[in-house]
Design an enzyme around this catalytic site. Sequence first.
Site, mmCIF file in Angstrom:
data_model
loop_
_atom_site.group_PDB
_atom_site.id
_atom_site.type_symbol
_atom_site.label_atom_id
_atom_site.label_comp_id
_atom_site.label_asym_id
_atom_site.label_seq_id
_atom_site.Cartn_x
_atom_site.Cartn_y
_atom_site.Cartn_z
ATOM 1 C CB SER A 106 44.064 51.597 43.803
ATOM 2 O OG SER A 106 44.619 51.300 45.070
ATOM 3 C CE1 TYR A 130 44.947 45.668 49.336
ATOM 4 C CE2 TYR A 130 44.897 47.889 48.408
ATOM 5 C CZ TYR A 130 45.404 46.600 48.422
ATOM 6 O OH TYR A 130 46.366 46.246 47.515
ATOM 7 C CB THR A 156 42.358 43.397 47.410
ATOM 8 O OG1 THR A 156 42.322 44.079 46.155
ATOM 9 C CG2 THR A 156 43.687 42.671 47.530
ATOM 10 C CE LYS A 223 43.523 42.629 41.384
ATOM 11 N NZ LYS A 223 44.692 42.398 42.271
ATOM 12 C CG HIS A 247 48.469 41.878 45.312
ATOM 13 N ND1 HIS A 247 47.356 42.054 46.087
ATOM 14 C CD2 HIS A 247 49.075 43.093 45.267
ATOM 15 C CE1 HIS A 247 47.300 43.309 46.512
ATOM 16 N NE2 HIS A 247 48.344 43.959 46.016
#
Length: 364
Positions: A106, A130, A156, A223, A247
């Site tokens: 992440s 992100y 994402t 995603k 998510h």
Amino acid sequence: MRLTLGDFARSAEARLDPAIWDFFEGGAGEERTLAANAQAFDRWWLRPSVLRGADRPETAVKILGRAWDLPVGIAPVAFHTLAHPLGEIATARGTAALGSVPLVVSTFAGRRIEEVAAQRGDVPLWLQVYCLRDRSITRSLIERAENAGFEALVLTVDAPHLGRRLRDLRNDFRLPADVGPANLAGDGFRVPAAHARAEFDPGLDWSVVDWLRSVSALPVLVKGILTGADAALAIGAGVDGIVVSNHGGRQLDGVPGTLDVLPEIADAVAGRVPLLLDGGVRRGRDVLAALALGADAVLVGRPVLHGLAVGGAEGVTDLLTILLDELTDAMSLCGLRTLADITPDLVRPVTSWPARPGAERSGA
């Protein structure tokens, strides 16, 4: 003795602070989508074939030219350090002990990506991205990941901000003082939802794929796709892979479980790029159902945190070993010698399902 992923979940809940457990396990709104992810797998029967000589099934798969030892990877989840002090370092060690099982790290990892890369063994590392308002921060993180040997970017696309997560609001959840995003500078991270409102770029469109390609040569997956129409747009934008995801039920409550929308998206993708799914996978036979309905592989998130909380790196290895054992057992009993033997005929919709004592399904 822990024999299922549900056993790990119960052990982890007993060890973790209740507010941290809720942060991991909670979903958005009334958590209908959170529940739907798991329930979707219960709406399909497996249809085994016999006398196929499938006593030792082969679970290997190739994604983006890279061999995986099983069609399962680790989904991106923030702050593994909430579950164990070594966080993503322990996750990488535990995953590497099993073989080539990809780990998606992440943006909000609790350990530096260089530290994680040093523990990877044969594990393919992907960076979850992100895209922040300050693109220079995102660019710097991508460059560090590429220099550390990461092999793909996972953008994402379902989070212009974080969903309304009632458990966190009721708990007034804040990160502990010793936990934060190790790869990002600055402050303001203590309340994740407030930070996302301030820093996430809500104006993203499909041109962001071109921007990612301008700063990195790594393959780009997106995603957060839930419709065939968006899958077609993603392919039109030139992505290298798609992850069907809501998510983990943590963004918009009331959308379907990911397995429910997988066939529509698989039809739109038509094998042009790798298609992955996350959400609700808790058993080896869940993996078979997802592959029969069009996925090339699946990702698991929350269970990895359960393994970390229970036993650190060894807990991650043990949990993944259970999933592998369940997968090979289900393949053998279904008469499947390789993953290539899986076809849509392997599953059929459930018209009625008996009540299940001791049900262990929860989460995404």
